[in-house]
Design a protein around this motif. Sequence first.
Motif, PDB file in Angstrom:
ATOM      1  N   GLY A  67       4.687  10.690  -9.650  1.00 40.61           N
ATOM      2  CA  GLY A  67       5.476  10.612  -8.435  1.00 40.61           C
ATOM      3  C   GLY A  67       6.713   9.768  -8.629  1.00 40.61           C
ATOM      4  N   PHE A  68       7.388   9.496  -7.513  1.00 40.63           N
ATOM      5  CA  PHE A  68       8.610   8.697  -7.563  1.00 40.63           C
ATOM      6  C   PHE A  68       8.838   7.992  -6.244  1.00 40.63           C
ATOM      7  N   GLY A  69       9.662   6.972  -6.299  1.00 36.75           N
ATOM      8  CA  GLY A  69      10.214   6.299  -5.138  1.00 36.75           C
ATOM      9  C   GLY A  69      11.702   6.142  -5.375  1.00 36.75           C
ATOM     10  N   ILE A  70      12.508   6.603  -4.452  1.00 35.20           N
ATOM     11  CA  ILE A  70      13.956   6.511  -4.568  1.00 35.20           C
ATOM     12  C   ILE A  70      14.466   5.744  -3.348  1.00 35.20           C
ATOM     13  N   ASP A  91      31.337   5.058  -2.299  1.00 35.22           N
ATOM     14  CA  ASP A  91      32.233   5.471  -1.218  1.00 35.22           C
ATOM     15  C   ASP A  91      31.485   5.225   0.081  1.00 35.22           C
ATOM     16  N   GLU A  92      32.145   5.436   1.200  1.00 40.11           N
ATOM     17  CA  GLU A  92      31.478   5.213   2.470  1.00 40.11           C
ATOM     18  C   GLU A  92      30.371   6.259   2.677  1.00 40.11           C
ATOM     19  N   TYR A  93      29.444   5.891   3.540  1.00 38.34           N
ATOM     20  CA  TYR A  93      28.293   6.735   3.818  1.00 38.34           C
ATOM     21  C   TYR A  93      28.745   8.138   4.233  1.00 38.34           C
ATOM     22  N   GLY A  94      28.171   9.147   3.607  1.00 38.87           N
ATOM     23  CA  GLY A  94      28.517  10.531   3.901  1.00 38.87           C
ATOM     24  C   GLY A  94      29.579  11.103   2.982  1.00 38.87           C
ATOM     25  N   SER A 151      20.449  12.618  -3.628  1.00 42.31           N
ATOM     26  CA  SER A 151      19.703  13.085  -2.450  1.00 42.31           C
ATOM     27  C   SER A 151      19.358  14.568  -2.551  1.00 42.31           C
ATOM     28  N   SER A 152      20.321  15.364  -2.951  1.00 40.40           N
ATOM     29  CA  SER A 152      20.095  16.801  -3.074  1.00 40.40           C
ATOM     30  C   SER A 152      19.029  17.103  -4.122  1.00 40.40           C
ATOM     31  N   ALA A 153      19.125  16.474  -5.281  1.00 43.82           N
ATOM     32  CA  ALA A 153      18.152  16.710  -6.351  1.00 43.82           C
ATOM     33  C   ALA A 153      16.745  16.283  -5.925  1.00 43.82           C
ATOM     34  N   VAL A 154      16.655  15.160  -5.243  1.00 46.96           N
ATOM     35  CA  VAL A 154      15.357  14.652  -4.788  1.00 46.96           C
ATOM     36  C   VAL A 154      14.739  15.599  -3.758  1.00 46.96           C
ATOM     37  N   GLU A 161      15.144   6.169   6.158  1.00 46.13           N
ATOM     38  CA  GLU A 161      16.593   6.388   6.133  1.00 46.13           C
ATOM     39  C   GLU A 161      17.171   6.468   4.726  1.00 46.13           C
ATOM     40  N   ASN A 162      16.966   5.480   3.902  1.00 48.39           N
ATOM     41  CA  ASN A 162      17.488   5.464   2.531  1.00 48.39           C
ATOM     42  C   ASN A 162      16.354   5.284   1.526  1.00 48.39           C
TER      43      ASN A 162
END
Length: 106
Positions: free
Chosen positions: A16-19, A26-29, A38-41, A62-63
Amino acid sequence: MILAQFYRAADNRLLGFGISGHADLDEYGLDIACASVSSAVMVTANTITDIFHIDAKTQELENDILLKLKDDPDGIGDKLLLGLLTHLYMIKEEFPEAINIRIIEK
């Protein structure tokens, strides 16, 4: 910085993993490193649980995301996790200050 922790069994299988965290490039978003991770995870987690129906515990905040395989008799989950780990190392090559990867022996 993003912290990616992968959990590995004594027989070398990934469990498993924890990210967690944010790359802060850069700024959020607008942060391409965060978006890439995020996409790969999410693709990996969804493929494990929704496509291959591998029994796994997941937790999303959230993160922060955690995935732990409960049962992986065919080793498909291990291979998908190895693909994610490999991809994150490639992202780290491009953005070395954005991600820290650790492998924890269980």
